[in-house]
Design a protein around this motif. Structure first.
Motif, short mmCIF file in Angstrom:
data_model
loop_
_atom_site.label_atom_id
_atom_site.label_comp_id
_atom_site.label_asym_id
_atom_site.label_seq_id
_atom_site.Cartn_x
_atom_site.Cartn_y
_atom_site.Cartn_z
N SER A 235 0.81 -1.21 0.00
CA SER A 235 0.00 0.00 0.00
C SER A 235 0.85 1.27 0.00
CB SER A 235 -0.93 0.01 1.21
OG SER A 235 -0.19 -0.02 2.42
N SER A 236 2.12 1.18 0.35
CA SER A 236 2.99 2.36 0.36
C SER A 236 3.52 2.67 -1.04
CB SER A 236 4.15 2.17 1.33
OG SER A 236 3.67 2.11 2.66
N SER A 237 4.04 1.65 -1.71
CA SER A 237 4.61 1.86 -3.04
C SER A 237 3.57 1.69 -4.15
CB SER A 237 5.76 0.88 -3.28
OG SER A 237 5.28 -0.46 -3.25
N LEU A 238 2.33 1.29 -3.74
CA LEU A 238 1.25 1.04 -4.71
C LEU A 238 1.72 0.06 -5.79
CD1 LEU A 238 -0.24 4.63 -5.14
CD2 LEU A 238 -0.94 2.81 -3.57
N SER A 239 2.30 -1.05 -5.34
CA SER A 239 2.82 -2.06 -6.26
C SER A 239 2.28 -3.44 -5.89
CB SER A 239 4.36 -2.07 -6.21
OG SER A 239 4.81 -2.38 -4.91
N ILE A 240 2.38 -4.35 -6.84
CA ILE A 240 1.95 -5.73 -6.64
C ILE A 240 3.17 -6.56 -6.22
CG2 ILE A 240 0.78 -7.71 -7.65
CD1 ILE A 240 -0.91 -5.17 -7.54
N ILE A 241 3.13 -7.15 -5.06
CA ILE A 241 4.23 -7.99 -4.56
C ILE A 241 4.15 -9.39 -5.15
CG2 ILE A 241 5.38 -8.89 -2.51
CD1 ILE A 241 5.40 -5.85 -2.75
N MET A 242 2.92 -9.93 -5.22
CA MET A 242 2.75 -11.30 -5.69
C MET A 242 1.36 -11.47 -6.30
SD MET A 242 3.93 -14.58 -5.78
CE MET A 242 5.02 -14.99 -4.40
N ARG A 243 1.31 -12.15 -7.44
CA ARG A 243 0.04 -12.61 -8.00
C ARG A 243 -0.05 -14.11 -7.80
NH1 ARG A 243 1.38 -8.45 -11.66
NH2 ARG A 243 -0.34 -6.97 -12.02
N PHE A 244 -1.08 -14.54 -7.14
CA PHE A 244 -1.22 -15.96 -6.82
C PHE A 244 -2.00 -16.67 -7.93
CE2 PHE A 244 -0.67 -13.67 -2.86
CZ PHE A 244 0.35 -14.39 -2.26
N GLN A 245 -1.50 -17.84 -8.30
CA GLN A 245 -2.04 -18.57 -9.45
C GLN A 245 -3.10 -19.57 -9.01
OE1 GLN A 245 1.26 -20.38 -11.48
NE2 GLN A 245 2.43 -18.47 -11.61
N LEU A 246 -4.29 -19.42 -9.57
CA LEU A 246 -5.39 -20.34 -9.29
C LEU A 246 -5.30 -21.55 -10.21
CD1 LEU A 246 -8.17 -17.66 -8.85
CD2 LEU A 246 -7.12 -19.04 -7.05
N PRO A 247 -5.92 -22.67 -9.84
CA PRO A 247 -5.79 -23.89 -10.65
C PRO A 247 -6.25 -23.75 -12.09
CG PRO A 247 -6.71 -24.38 -8.49
CD PRO A 247 -6.66 -22.89 -8.60
N SER A 248 -7.27 -22.90 -12.34
CA SER A 248 -7.75 -22.72 -13.71
C SER A 248 -8.34 -21.33 -13.86
CB SER A 248 -8.82 -23.78 -14.05
OG SER A 248 -10.01 -23.52 -13.32
N VAL A 249 -8.54 -20.92 -15.09
CA VAL A 249 -9.08 -19.57 -15.34
C VAL A 249 -10.52 -19.46 -14.89
CG1 VAL A 249 -7.50 -19.07 -17.24
CG2 VAL A 249 -9.68 -20.25 -17.70
N THR A 285 1.54 -20.68 -5.90
CA THR A 285 0.49 -21.71 -6.00
C THR A 285 0.11 -22.19 -4.61
OG1 THR A 285 2.20 -23.41 -6.26
CG2 THR A 285 1.25 -22.48 -8.28
N PRO A 286 -1.10 -22.68 -4.44
CA PRO A 286 -1.53 -23.14 -3.11
C PRO A 286 -0.75 -24.38 -2.67
CG PRO A 286 -3.20 -23.65 -4.76
CD PRO A 286 -2.19 -22.79 -5.43
N ILE A 287 -0.54 -24.48 -1.37
CA ILE A 287 0.18 -25.66 -0.85
C ILE A 287 -0.77 -26.79 -0.51
CG2 ILE A 287 2.11 -24.31 0.04
CD1 ILE A 287 0.87 -24.50 2.81
N GLU A 288 -2.07 -26.48 -0.45
CA GLU A 288 -3.03 -27.54 -0.13
C GLU A 288 -4.42 -27.14 -0.63
OE1 GLU A 288 -3.28 -30.57 0.16
OE2 GLU A 288 -2.79 -31.06 2.23
N HIS A 289 -5.17 -28.13 -1.12
CA HIS A 289 -6.56 -27.95 -1.52
C HIS A 289 -7.39 -28.92 -0.69
CE1 HIS A 289 -5.20 -26.17 -5.48
NE2 HIS A 289 -4.17 -26.92 -5.17
N ILE A 290 -8.48 -28.42 -0.09
CA ILE A 290 -9.35 -29.29 0.70
C ILE A 290 -10.79 -29.04 0.25
CG2 ILE A 290 -9.99 -30.09 2.99
CD1 ILE A 290 -7.59 -28.55 4.08
N ARG A 291 -11.44 -30.07 -0.24
CA ARG A 291 -12.85 -29.96 -0.65
C ARG A 291 -13.70 -30.25 0.58
NH1 ARG A 291 -15.51 -30.80 -5.64
NH2 ARG A 291 -17.67 -30.09 -5.41
N ILE A 292 -14.27 -29.21 1.19
CA ILE A 292 -15.00 -29.41 2.44
C ILE A 292 -16.52 -29.37 2.24
CG2 ILE A 292 -13.11 -28.53 3.84
CD1 ILE A 292 -14.62 -25.92 4.18
N LYS A 293 -16.96 -28.96 1.06
CA LYS A 293 -18.40 -28.93 0.77
C LYS A 293 -18.59 -28.82 -0.74
CE LYS A 293 -22.58 -26.90 2.86
NZ LYS A 293 -23.38 -26.73 1.63
N LYS A 294 -19.78 -29.15 -1.21
CA LYS A 294 -20.03 -29.09 -2.66
C LYS A 294 -20.30 -27.67 -3.12
CE LYS A 294 -21.80 -33.81 -3.20
NZ LYS A 294 -22.95 -34.65 -3.62
#
Length: 954
Positions: A235-249, A285-294
Motif C-alpha cells: 500500500s505504500s509503493s502502490l505495487s503488486i508484490i505477488m500474483r497468486f495462481q489459481l488452478p484454472s481460469v 500456487t496453493p500448498i493444499e486444496h481441501i474440498r469441504i463442501k459441494k
C-alpha cells in the motif's frame, strides 16, 4: 383450575447464513457471529467441553442485515447495519443494544471499527463517503473520512489497518483500491486489475470481493478479485508484490483470511465450489486444496488461533515488516498430506450453510448445511411419520426435518420463488402441496424426489393458503390474491371457484364434514361454503373483525366451532350452529398470523402474531393463559405434533423453527396419571372439559387410543399407562430411548431391542457388543463392489471407521490389521506393541517384506529392528549391496542384532545349531556370494580378498 402455566423450549433450528451481503460473518476471540436475513446468531466457546454453543439471537432489525463487525478491543461489543438505514451497537454480554444510529440516509453495506481517537464505528455505502460515528457521546457525532467522497466506483468492502490506526483501504466494484488516511495523503482508485480484450469475462466487472491486512505488516494487504484472483499488494509503493495462481481460469475466489498462528499463511474459499485452499505468501500456487463442501463459499473467518511451540510459530523480531519475512511452508506428513496449522474456521456458503471447520484436524466440528435463510411462513407435521416436520420459506424451498434430532432430511427440488404455504397429503401418500407468490401451486412427490403436478388457476397472483382435504385425498383447496378460493381434484379438474370481494388469505376444511370449508378474506369476513351444492354462494358469513382475516381454523374436537385471526390483533371464536361470535381474544399488539386448536383440550387455542408472541388461550374465559415472546420477529406458522399434542412447533420471520413443550398447561392430568387416579380424572367428554373452572382433561383421539393400548394388557396395565403416556407428554428426542433402557434394566432380552436402540444412549453392558457389531458391518464394505451404498462413504472411509470402532472396543489387533489393509503400516506399527511384542515383531517382518517388494530403502530399517538378518542379507544381495550384506551378517556374528542372545562361539549347543552358528553360516554365504560376484565381474583378486576377509584361505 390451573393458575400457573408456562412453556419449555425444547429445541431451536437456527437459520442459515444469508448469501447476499459480504460482511455478514465475523469472529472475535472465542466468539463468532453470522447473519440470517433479520437475525444475528452469536456463538461462544464453552471451554469446559471445548465446543461452540449458541449464545444469543439478536433480532432488533426489521429489514435485511447488511453487515456486522466485532470490536477487536472489546469482544463484548458488536456492530450491525441493515437496509432500514439503521446501525446498532450491541453489548453481547447483556444481549441488548447500547447505541442506535436510526437514520444513516442510505443502507450501510460495510462497517468497521476505527480506533484512532477512542472507539468509533465507520460505515459506508454506494460511492461513499466513509463516515465515522463516535457512538459513545450523548449526541450523534459523525465525520467523513478525508477524500472518501471523491470515489467514482461503488464501494464493495473496506478495512481499517489494525496497527496504523489512521489508515484504511477501500475496495471498489471496478477492481481498484483506494488508500485513505486521516491527516495524510490519500490515493484513490489505484491498482485496477489489467483486462484482457479477448477474455469473455470482460463483460463482468472484476470487483474487489475480499480484503485482509497483513497482521505483521504496516504496508502489505491481500486482495481478492471476482475474476483475476488474489494479489499481495504494497500500500505504500502502490505495487503488486505477488500474483497468486489459481488452478484454472474458471476458478473464482469469494473470500480470504490470514492464519495468524502461521506467519505468511492464508486461506481462500472458492465461489463456485467448496474448495478451501491454503497458501503461503512465498509461493504463487496453493500448498493444499481441501474440498469441504459441494457448494461455493460465501465467507470464511479464522477464530480461536491457538499459538503453540510447533513449526509454525517463531519469535518475531522487533523489526519484522511482514508475513513474508516469517513465511514458513508446513512440513509434509507424507507424500500428499501437509501438516496444517491449528485453527478453527467459521465457514458460510452460498446455500446458507454454516459450519465450524478444524483446519489442523481436517474435519468439521459442526456443519449445518441446509437451514432456511429467510422467513419461514408455514410448518406442518407429516401424517405418516409424526417426527417429520415440513417448513415453507421465503427462500423458495420446502425442507423436511426430523424433530427428534432437528436434522434436515430433504429439500424440495429447484427454487419456487416465495413459498407461503404447504399442506401434507393425508395418510401415507408422502406428498406435499405448496402455494407460491407467483408460480401457483405444485405437488412435490417426496418418494420420487420431484414436482409431479402444477396448478396455474390463480395466474400470477400469490397463493396464500393451500389445504389438502384430510378426508378425501382427491381434493385440494387454495386461496389467493386474485380473490378466489378454488377447490380442485388432484388431476386438475375444478370442482368449485368461490369469488370473494378481495384477496383470500386463509382457508380450512371442516374435520367433521369433507364438503364444508371456511375462508378468511381481505374484507374482514369469515365465510363458510359447502362444496356438495352447485351454488358458489356461502352458507354463512361471519362479520366482526375490523381488518382482514388471515387465518381460519375449525375445531378438531368441538363440532361447529371455528376461530379466526385478523390484522385487527384479535382472535375470534365463532359458533356455526348459532351464527354468532362467542368470544373475542385480545392480548396481541400486532396482526395475528399463526393459528391452531389443541387436538386434546377443546378450549385451548394458540395464536402467533407480528408482535413476535405466541399466546395460549382458554376460550371459556377469553383469557390468555400464557404468552411466549422468544421469537425475534413475526410468528407465522404453528403446528402440533400428531402423537404428542403438547409439543408445539412454531416458525417465524426470524428464520427459525422452535419446538416447545406446553405440558404445564395440563399438569393436573400428568399428576393424576402418575398417582394412578381413575380414568375419569384423565379422560372425559368435550362437554365436561368445556365447563368453566374444571381441571383440564383429555378428549382427543390419541389419548383414547393410548388408553385402549394400555388396557389391552390387563396384567401390565400400570406400566403400559406410564410408558405410553410419558411418550404422549414428552418431547420426541430421547423418550423411546428412555423406555428401552428401562426395559433393559428390568431384564428384557437383547433380541427385543429396536433397530434404533444403538443410535441412542445404550446400557453400558451393550457398548462393546454393539460397537464390535457395527465395526463388522462396516468391514463388509470390502466384500462389496460398491461399498455401503449411496451416501455411506468410500470403502476406505468405512474401513477407517471400522478400525476406530475396533480400537475403541479394545480390539487393538484388528485395528492394526485394518490399517495394514489401508496401507497405513506405520500407524499400525506404532500401536502394535499394545497387543504384544511378538505381534509387533511379526507385523514389522511383514512390513519389511512389503517394503522389499516395493524396493524401498526403508526395508533395511525394519529387518534390522526385528533382527531378521537372513532377510536383510538377502535384501542387500538382491540389490548388489554386497558390502552391506556382509556387514549385516557380521553384526549378527558379533551378537549385536536387536533381540539376539549370546551363544557359545562354537555355534553348537547340545548337538543343535545356535543362532551364533546360523550367523556364521550366513556370513560365509554372504562372503561366497560377494566373492563370486567379483569373479563374475572380472576381478579375481577382489574375489580372493573377499575370501580372506572371512579367513577363507581355500
Amino acid at each position: 383450575m390451573l393458575e400457573c402455566v408456562g412453556h419449555t423450549k425444547l429445541a431451536l433450528l437456527a437459520a442459515g447464513c444469508q448469501p447476499w451481503n459480504r460482511g455478514v460473518c465475523a469472529a472475535s476471540g472465542d466468539r463468532f457471529a453470522y447473519c440470517a436475513t433479520l437475525a444475528i446468531y452469536v456463538y461462544q466457546l464453552d471451554h469446559k467441553y471445548n465446543q461452540f454453543k449458541l449464545l444469543s439471537i439478536l433480532s432488533e432489525h426489521r429489514k435485511t442485515i447488511s453487515a456486522i463487525s466485532w470490536n477487536s478491543r472489546n469482544p463484548d461489543i458488536l456492530a450491525s447495519a441493515s437496509y432500514e438505514n439503521r446501525i446498532i451497537i450491541w453489548d453481547i454480554s447483556k444481549q441488548k443494544p447500547i447505541a442506535i444510529y436510526k437514520d444513516t440516509k442510505t443502507p450501510p453495506i460495510c462497517v468497521d471499527w476505527c480506533y484512532l481517537h477512542g472507539e468509533a464505528l465507520s460505515f459506508t455505502s454506494g460511492r461513499g463517503p466513509v463516515l465515522i460515528w463516535a457512538y459513545r457521546g450523548s449526541e450523534i457525532s459523525v465525520t467523513g473520512l478525508k477524500d472518501s467522497s471523491r470515489f467514482t466506483s461503488e464501494i464493495t468492502c473496506f478495512k481499517w489497518h489494525p496497527k496504523v490506526l489512521e489508515k484504511a483501504v477501500v475496495g471498489h466494484k471496478d477492481g481498484s483500491l483506494s488508500f485513505c488516511s486521516i491527516g495524510g495523503k490519500s490515493f484513490l482508485q489505484e491498482l485496477k486489475p489489467e483486462t484482457n480484450d479477448d477474455d469473455e469475462d470482460d463483460q463482468q466487472e472484476d470487483s474487489v470481493v475480499s480484503l485482509a491486512w497483513d497482521p505483521l505488516s504496516v504496508d502489505y494487504l491481500l486482495v481478492a478479485h471476482n475474476l483475476s484472483g488474489v494479489r499481495l499488494v504494497d500500500s505504500s509503493s502502490l505495487s503488486i508484490i505477488m500474483r497468486f495462481q489459481l488452478p484454472s481460469v474458471s476458478t473464482r475466489v469469494k473470500t480470504l483470511d490470514w492464519i495468524h498462528t502461521a506467519p505468511g499463511m492464508f486461506l481462500t474459499g472458492d465461489a463456485l465450489s467448496g474448495n478451501l485452499r491454503v497458501w503461503n505468501v512465498s509461493m504463487a500456487t496453493p500448498i493444499e486444496h481441501i474440498r469441504i463442501k459441494k457448494t461455493g463459499f460465501h465467507a470464511v473467518s479464522v477464530i480461536c488461533d491457538k499459538p503453540s511451540t510447533n513449526q509454525y510459530i517463531s519469535n518475531q523480531s522487533k523489526d519484522q515488516k511482514s508475513s513474508t519475512s516469517q513465511a514458513q511452508i508446513p512440513a509434509k506428513v507424507n507424500a500428499s498430506y501437509f501438516a496444517l496449522p491449528p485453527a478453527r474456521l467459521v465457514c458460510t456458503f452460498l446455500d446458507g450453510g454454516v459450519g465450524l471447520y478444524d483446519l489442523g484436524k481436517r474435519k468439521w466440528e459442526f456443519l449445518r448445511d441446509q437451514g432456511h435463510i429467510e422467513t419461514i411462513f408455514d410448518c406442518e407435521f407429516a401424517p405418516h411419520d409424526a417426527n417429520i416436520l415440513a417448513t415453507a420459506s421465503f427462500d423458495g424451498t420446502i425442507k423436511l426435518w426430523d424433530v427428534a434430532s432437528f436434522t434436515c432430511l430433504n429439500t424440495s427440488p429447484g427454487n419456487e420463488g416465495i413459498i407461503y404455504t404447504l399442506s401434507w397429503a393425508p395418510s401415507d401418500l408422502n406428498c406435499l402441496v405448496a402455494g407460491t407468490s407467483k408460480l401457483g401451486l405444485f405437488i412435490w412427490d417426496i418418494n420420487k424426489g420431484k414436482v409431479i403436478t402444477r396448478y396455474k388457476e390463480h395466474g400470477n397472483n400469490p397463493v396464500y393458503k393451500v389445504a389438502w382435504n384430510p378426508k378425501d385425498s382427491r381434493r385440494i383447496m387454495s386461496t389467493g390474491g386474485d380473490g378466489y378460493c378454488i377447490v380442485r381434484q388432484v388431476d386438475g379438474e375444478i370442482i368449485q371457484k368461490y369469488k370473494h370481494p378481495g384477496p383470500v388469505y386463509g382457508c380450512d376444511w371442516c374435520p367433521n364434514n369433507k364438503d364444508m370449508l371456511a375462508t378468511g378474506c381481505e374484507d374482514g369476513n369469515v365465510r363458510v361454503f359447502y362444496t356438495a351444492t352447485s351454488t358458489d354462494k356461502p352458507l354463512k358469513i361471519f362479520s366482526g373483525h375490523t381488518s382482514k382475516v388471515f387465518h381460519v381454523k375449525w375445531s378438531p374436537l368441538k363440532e361447529n366451532l371455528l376461530c379466526s385471526g385478523s390484522d385487527d390483533m384479535t382472535v375470534r371464536i365463532w359458533d356455526y350452529s348459532q351464527d354468532t361470535c362467542t368470544h373475542t381474544l385480545r392480548a396481541h399488539t400486532g396482526p395475528v398470523r399463526g393459528l391452531m386448536w389443541n387436538p386434546e383440550v377443546p378450549y385451548l387455542v394458540i395464536s402467533g402474531s407480528w408482535d413476535s408472541a405466541i399466546c395460549f388461550w382458554d376460550i371459556r374465559t377469553s383469557r390468555c393463559l400464557h404468552m411466549v415472546q422468544d421469537h425475534g420477529a413475526d410468528v407465522y406458522g404453528l403446528a402440533c405434533h400428531p402423537s404428542r399434542p403438547f409439543i408445539l412447533a412454531s416458525s417465524s420471520r426470524d428464520s427459525t423453527v422452535r419446538l416447545w413443550s406446553i405440558t404445564s398447561l395440563v399438569q393436573p392430568i400428568e399428576m393424576n396419571i402418575l398417582a394412578g387416579k381413575s380414568w375419569s380424572q384423565v379422560l372425559g367428554t368435550i362437554e365436561c372439559a368445556m365447563q368453566e373452572g374444571t381441571d383440564p382433561i383429555l378428549t382427543g383421539k390419541v389419548s383414547r387410543e393410548l388408553r385402549s393400548q394400555a388396557e389391552s394388557h390387563p396384567q401390565d396395565t400400570r406400566n403400559r399407562v406410564l410408558r405410553t403416556f410419558s411418550k404422549f407428554f414428552l418431547a420426541p428426542a430421547g423418550s423411546d430411548n428412555l423406555w428401552e433402557l428401562v426395559s433393559v434394566v428390568k431384564g428384557m432380552d437383547d433380541t427385543m431391542l429396536s433397530e434404533n436402540y444403538s443410535k441412542g444412549i445404550m446400557h453400558a453392558k451393550h457398548l462393546v457388543k454393539f460397537g464390535s457389531s457395527e465395526a463388522q458391518q462396516l468391514e463388509m464394505a470390502k466384500l462389496t463392489k460398491f461399498g455401503g451404498g449411496v451416501g455411506s462413504g468410500s470403502k476406505d472411509e468405512r474401513l477407517r471407521q471400522a478400525a476406530m470402532l475396533h480400537l475403541k472396543t479394545g480390539n487393538v489387533q484388528r485395528y492394526c490389521e485394518l490399517l495394514v489393509e489401508l496401507g497405513d503400516w506405520e500407524r499400525a506399527l506404532a500401536v502394535a506393541p499394545g497387543v504384544s511384542y511378538s505381534y509387533w515383531k511379526g507385523l514389522s517382518k511383514r512390513y519389511a517384506k512389503y517394503l522389499m517388494a516395493e524396493e524401498s530403502d526403508s526395508a533395511a530399517v525394519f529387518c534390522t529392528a526385528v533382527g531378521d538378518t537372513d532377510a536383510l542379507v538377502q535384501f542387500f544381495t538382491s540389490r548388489g549391496q554386497m558390502s552391506d550384506a556382509v556387514l549385516a551378517a557380521q553384526v549378527a556374528c558379533e551378537g549385536l542384532t536387536p533381540g539376539q542372545h549370546q551363544c557359545p562361539s562354537t555355534g553348537h549347543l547340545n548337538g543343535q545349531q545356535t543362532p551364533q552358528g546360523e550367523a556364521n553360516g550366513l556370513l560365509l554365504k554372504a562372503i561366497d556370494y560377494w566373492s563370486a560376484w567379483q569373479m563374475s565381474n572380472g576381478s579375481p583378486v577382489a574375489g580372493a580378498c573377499c575370501c580372506l576377509a572371512a579367513d577363507d584361505k581355500q
